[in-house]
Design a protein around this motif. Structure first.
Motif, PDB file in Angstrom:
ATOM      1  N   PRO A 130       6.581  -1.103 -22.432  1.00 33.31           N
ATOM      2  CA  PRO A 130       7.703  -0.154 -22.451  1.00 33.31           C
ATOM      3  C   PRO A 130       7.313   1.319 -22.379  1.00 33.31           C
ATOM      4  CG  PRO A 130       7.295  -0.971 -24.666  1.00 33.31           C
ATOM      5  CD  PRO A 130       6.386  -1.756 -23.744  1.00 33.31           C
ATOM      6  N   TYR A 131       6.018   1.627 -22.323  1.00 33.34           N
ATOM      7  CA  TYR A 131       5.588   3.024 -22.369  1.00 33.34           C
ATOM      8  C   TYR A 131       5.251   3.603 -20.988  1.00 33.34           C
ATOM      9  CZ  TYR A 131       5.347   1.781 -27.258  1.00 33.34           C
ATOM     10  OH  TYR A 131       5.672   1.334 -28.518  1.00 33.34           O
ATOM     11  N   ILE A 132       5.317   2.779 -19.961  1.00 32.54           N
ATOM     12  CA  ILE A 132       5.078   3.268 -18.598  1.00 32.54           C
ATOM     13  C   ILE A 132       6.259   4.122 -18.159  1.00 32.54           C
ATOM     14  CG2 ILE A 132       4.608   2.584 -16.214  1.00 32.54           C
ATOM     15  CD1 ILE A 132       3.853  -0.213 -17.374  1.00 32.54           C
ATOM     16  N   SER A 133       5.988   5.207 -17.443  1.00 31.56           N
ATOM     17  CA  SER A 133       7.079   5.990 -16.857  1.00 31.56           C
ATOM     18  C   SER A 133       7.825   5.111 -15.861  1.00 31.56           C
ATOM     19  CB  SER A 133       6.525   7.239 -16.156  1.00 31.56           C
ATOM     20  OG  SER A 133       5.818   8.049 -17.077  1.00 31.56           O
ATOM     21  N   PRO A 134       9.131   4.926 -16.032  1.00 35.31           N
ATOM     22  CA  PRO A 134       9.874   3.985 -15.180  1.00 35.31           C
ATOM     23  C   PRO A 134       9.706   4.238 -13.685  1.00 35.31           C
ATOM     24  CG  PRO A 134      11.233   4.688 -17.017  1.00 35.31           C
ATOM     25  CD  PRO A 134       9.992   5.537 -17.063  1.00 35.31           C
ATOM     26  N   GLU A 135       9.638   5.509 -13.291  1.00 41.27           N
ATOM     27  CA  GLU A 135       9.514   5.830 -11.876  1.00 41.27           C
ATOM     28  C   GLU A 135       8.121   5.554 -11.324  1.00 41.27           C
ATOM     29  OE1 GLU A 135       9.624   9.895 -14.054  1.00 41.27           O
ATOM     30  OE2 GLU A 135       9.964   7.774 -14.509  1.00 41.27           O
ATOM     31  N   LEU A 154       0.829  -1.195   0.000  1.00 45.35           N
ATOM     32  CA  LEU A 154       0.000   0.000   0.000  1.00 45.35           C
ATOM     33  C   LEU A 154       0.870   1.253   0.000  1.00 45.35           C
ATOM     34  CD1 LEU A 154      -2.846   1.258   0.215  1.00 45.35           C
ATOM     35  CD2 LEU A 154      -2.585   1.182   2.692  1.00 45.35           C
ATOM     36  N   LEU A 155       1.929   1.227   0.782  1.00 46.95           N
ATOM     37  CA  LEU A 155       2.715   2.431   1.024  1.00 46.95           C
ATOM     38  C   LEU A 155       3.663   2.788  -0.111  1.00 46.95           C
ATOM     39  CD1 LEU A 155       3.131   4.564   3.219  1.00 46.95           C
ATOM     40  CD2 LEU A 155       4.933   3.109   4.187  1.00 46.95           C
ATOM     41  N   LYS A 156       4.358   1.803  -0.676  1.00 54.40           N
ATOM     42  CA  LYS A 156       5.393   2.108  -1.670  1.00 54.40           C
ATOM     43  C   LYS A 156       4.845   2.880  -2.874  1.00 54.40           C
ATOM     44  CE  LYS A 156       8.943   0.086  -4.639  1.00 54.40           C
ATOM     45  NZ  LYS A 156       9.606  -1.159  -5.099  1.00 54.40           N
ATOM     46  N   GLN A 179       3.851   8.114  -5.826  1.00 53.72           N
ATOM     47  CA  GLN A 179       2.939   9.023  -6.524  1.00 53.72           C
ATOM     48  C   GLN A 179       2.844  10.370  -5.809  1.00 53.72           C
ATOM     49  OE1 GLN A 179      -0.640   6.904  -8.476  1.00 53.72           O
ATOM     50  NE2 GLN A 179       0.135   5.390  -7.008  1.00 53.72           N
ATOM     51  N   GLN A 180       2.866  10.342  -4.485  1.00 54.39           N
ATOM     52  CA  GLN A 180       2.903  11.608  -3.749  1.00 54.39           C
ATOM     53  C   GLN A 180       4.127  12.432  -4.130  1.00 54.39           C
ATOM     54  OE1 GLN A 180       2.381  11.507   0.531  1.00 54.39           O
ATOM     55  NE2 GLN A 180       0.950   9.799   0.387  1.00 54.39           N
ATOM     56  N   ALA A 181       5.255  11.760  -4.246  1.00 54.25           N
ATOM     57  CA  ALA A 181       6.503  12.459  -4.563  1.00 54.25           C
ATOM     58  C   ALA A 181       6.437  13.163  -5.912  1.00 54.25           C
ATOM     59  CB  ALA A 181       7.670  11.469  -4.541  1.00 54.25           C
ATOM     60  N   HIS A 182       5.619  12.618  -6.824  1.00 51.20           N
ATOM     61  CA  HIS A 182       5.469  13.226  -8.150  1.00 51.20           C
ATOM     62  C   HIS A 182       4.232  14.127  -8.230  1.00 51.20           C
ATOM     63  CE1 HIS A 182       8.742  11.223 -10.292  1.00 51.20           C
ATOM     64  NE2 HIS A 182       8.475  10.156  -9.550  1.00 51.20           N
TER      65      HIS A 182
END
Length: 293
Positions: free
Chosen positions: A180-185, A58-60, A65-68
């Motif tokens: 391959p189109y997902i943002s890696p982060e 849940l947290l990771k 997403q919060q960081a972005h």
């Protein structure tokens, strides 16, 4: 009971193997009583620590997403098996040449449904174009299950515009690689379906369900049920491809048999074009054509 226990043990063993293979130097970790508890993979993978693993899953993704600054998502579901038109055409031609009747039927279905790939990609482009005009707090981000097919198409549409997009993949017996189109982060992997489902809904401002199979149906009915029972806030829910969905599910039967209320049919709507779905989202939230207008 024994079979259930063996299945659980097998799944945890698979997770342990993956952890070993991705550890520094690919050195297999060994049990160590002196190791700090939170740095001990064998301890964290015990049945008794399942609750901790729930918390971590849940947290990771939440912290990332919060960081972005990601607060609002548009969730896109759909078949992992559909292909883009060029690939579907290639597979069709190969099936024709093979003379295999069963392969040809599968290839014909892929070709018939390939237009959904382009439409999912176009829908994500519309969402991304809007977000590019908005301040961070008002941006909308595409989120998918992270796999191929329709999921790939939606992630690809956002990627086309150079905006962040999210993939919530799941660890399966037959490994599904993230597209391959997902943002890696923002490319996540889950062990627990339940936690993955929570992340689909935590930031969702709309759900667009393209034609799909069991997984798509599972996610769709989960969301409809939660909104129906008021366990989740109302969001626009679109069934993309009216002919497909009306052939697949006769919702009117549920009303006729008293299994749902007539107004429950208002929880979702059918659409056939990317612009219809996007206009429906804009109408639901009163969004302008672009932020600042």
């Amino acid at each position: 009971m024994d079979a259930t226990h063996n299945l659980q043990t097998s799944r945890l063993a698979d997770a342990a193997v993956e952890m070993h293979l991705t550890s520094d130097g690919e050195q297999r970790l060994i049990p160590d009583a002196y190791r700090l508890a939170f740095a001990d993979p064998e301890f964290l993978l015990r049945r008794e620590t399942r609750g901790i693993r729930f918390q971590l899953e849940l947290l990771k993704p939440d912290l990332a997403q919060q960081a972005h600054g990601i607060e609002n998502t548009i969730v896109v579901f759909g078949s992992a098996r559909f292909r883009e038109p060029a690939e579907a055409q290639r597979l069709y031609e190969a099936a024709q040449a093979s003379g295999d009747a069963q392969a040809l039927r599968r290839a014909e279905a892929l070709l018939r449904n390939a237009h959904y790939y382009d439409k999912a990609r176009r829908f994500a482009q519309l969402v991304a174009d809007y977000s590019l005009s908005c301040p961070k707090k008002d941006q909308l981000y595409i989120a998918t299950g992270g796999g191929p097919g329709i999921m790939e198409a939606a992630n690809r549409g956002a990627h086309d515009r150079g905006v962040l997009n999210i993939g919530l993949n799941i660890l399966l017996p037959h490994e599904q690689e993230p597209n391959p189109y997902i943002s890696p982060e923002l490319c996540f992997k889950f062990h627990y379906f339940a936690l993955r489902k929570m992340h689909f809904l935590m930031r969702a401002k709309a759900l667009v369900a393209f034609p799909g199979g069991f997984g798509t149906l599972d996610e769709l009915f989960e969301v409809i049920t939660l909104v129906q029972c008021k366990k989740a806030k109302p969001v626009p829910i679109f069934l993309f491809g009216s002919e497909y969905w009306k052939r697949l599910v006769n919702f009117d039967v549920l009303v006729e048999e008293g299994a749902i209320s007539p107004e429950d049919l208002d929880l979702f709507q059918y659409v056939d074009e990317p612009e219809q779905a996007w206009e429906g989202i804009k109408r639901f939230y009163g969004l302008p054509d672009a932020c600042g207008l």
